[in-house]
Design an enzyme around this catalytic site. Structure first.
Site, PDB file in Angstrom:
ATOM      1  CB  ALA A 119      -6.085   8.705  15.837  1.00  0.00           C
ATOM      2  CG  HIS A 126      -7.544  16.572   5.257  1.00  0.00           C
ATOM      3  ND1 HIS A 126      -8.030  16.953   6.501  1.00  0.00           N
ATOM      4  CD2 HIS A 126      -6.454  15.797   5.518  1.00  0.00           C
ATOM      5  CE1 HIS A 126      -7.272  16.426   7.449  1.00  0.00           C
ATOM      6  NE2 HIS A 126      -6.313  15.722   6.882  1.00  0.00           N
ATOM      7  CG  MET A 180       1.264   6.153  12.921  1.00  0.00           C
ATOM      8  SD  MET A 180       1.058   5.460  14.589  1.00  0.00           S
ATOM      9  CE  MET A 180       2.756   5.064  14.992  1.00  0.00           C
ATOM     10  N   GLY A 192       0.826  -1.204   0.000  1.00  0.00           N
ATOM     11  CA  GLY A 192       0.000   0.000   0.000  1.00  0.00           C
ATOM     12  C   GLY A 192       0.860   1.255   0.000  1.00  0.00           C
ATOM     13  CG  MET A 239       0.612   5.311   4.980  1.00  0.00           C
ATOM     14  SD  MET A 239       1.782   6.703   4.987  1.00  0.00           S
ATOM     15  CE  MET A 239       2.992   6.177   6.179  1.00  0.00           C
ATOM     16  CB  THR A 264      -8.035   4.175  10.409  1.00  0.00           C
ATOM     17  OG1 THR A 264      -8.076   4.109   8.962  1.00  0.00           O
ATOM     18  CG2 THR A 264      -6.814   4.985  10.826  1.00  0.00           C
ATOM     19  CE  LYS A 283      -9.236  13.120   6.247  1.00  0.00           C
ATOM     20  NZ  LYS A 283      -8.705  11.735   6.280  1.00  0.00           N
ATOM     21  N   GLY A 300      -9.956  11.794  11.423  1.00  0.00           N
ATOM     22  CA  GLY A 300      -9.692  11.072  12.664  1.00  0.00           C
ATOM     23  C   GLY A 300      -8.741  11.832  13.568  1.00  0.00           C
TER      24      GLY A 300
END
Length: 254
Positions: free
Chosen positions: A110, A143, A112, A11, A13, A87, A147, A153
């Site tokens: 929620a 954002h 990092m 993915g 991330m 999440t 999104k 979050g």
């Protein structure tokens, strides 16, 4: 050397963290966990935890709630601390996580980002000063237009940190368009903006009589979340069973 299993390695991330770890001398990703493997990551990728055959010290999870149960069971069985970044977990899954923390070290956040989590600690001090003095509190998050969720979050996590420090006295107000009344002192307003390519931006506003104090955090790239996850993994490796937070990571670095 901290040996990491990267869950969700294919993915966005997962790939960000893969690149970041290459520049970290005392950490390495020894394998990945994902249903997709295009052969470009530079380490073995397994499609299920049952296939993993390498030694590791910690797991970073940026995957999906669909694999949560199997990953949590593997973490407990192998006694591998788990940095949980996924999440959208259900209440039942969160309850399972809390139960598992009695058997293995788990860190869940929620957000990092070290910046956001330091900001949360700063907000607790701000609340102790400004809220007794009658300051109103508002959160505005912005954002990009792609999104899906609103508010973010992170905005909710900031609100929760403020409300916890205030003894739970605030009511979250997400939309005032249907209210024609004065603002109540126990309101905590949370507003969301979705437009263009705005980077993730969170503003916390303390507004008093004739003065305003603002805390702002802007996330210009996903690297900040990846660096935070790597710091969390290095911190969590070898820790005894329990629930940990990014606040623990920050305190350990001081």
């Amino acid at each position: 050397m901290t040996r990491i299993i990267m869950s969700g390695c294919s993915g966005r991330m997962g790939r960000v963290i893969t690149e970041l770890v290459k520049g970290v001398e005392d950490a390495e990703i020894v394998c990945g966990l994902d249903i997709i493997d295009d052969g470009t990551l530079g380490y073995p990728v397994f499609k299920s935890v049952d296939e993993i055959n390498v030694e590791a010290d910690v797991i970073i999870d940026f995957s999906s709630p669909k694999v949560f149960e199997s990953l949590l069971a593997y973490s407990v069985e192998k006694q591998l601390p788990l940095v949980l970044c996924t999440t959208g977990l259900s209440e039942e899954q969160l309850a399972s996580m809390n139960e598992a923390s009695g058997k293995v070290a788990i860190l869940k956040s929620a957000n990092m980002s070290l910046g956001i989590n330091t900001m949360m600690e700063m907000l607790k001090t701000a609340v102790s000063v400004f809220c007794p003095a009658g300051f109103d509190v508002e959160i505005v998050e912005q954002h990009h237009h792609n999104k899906l969720d609103a508010p973010s979050g992170t905005a909710i996590a900031l609100a929760d940190a403020i409300n916890e420090a205030a003894g739970g006295e605030f009511e979250y107000i997400y939309d005032r368009s249907d209210r024609r009344q004065m603002r109540d002192k126990k309101e905590l307003g949370i507003s969301a903006v979705r437009a263009g390519s705005i980077p993730g931006t969170h503003d916390v506003i303390f507004a008093g009589q004739d003065e305003v104090i603002e805390f702002r955090h802007i996330a210009y790239s996903r690297s900040i979340f990846g660096n935070g996850a790597i710091s969390a993994a290095k911190f969590l490796a070898g820790k005894p069973a329990g629930m940990y937070t990014m606040a623990d990571v920050i305190k350990a670095a001081l």
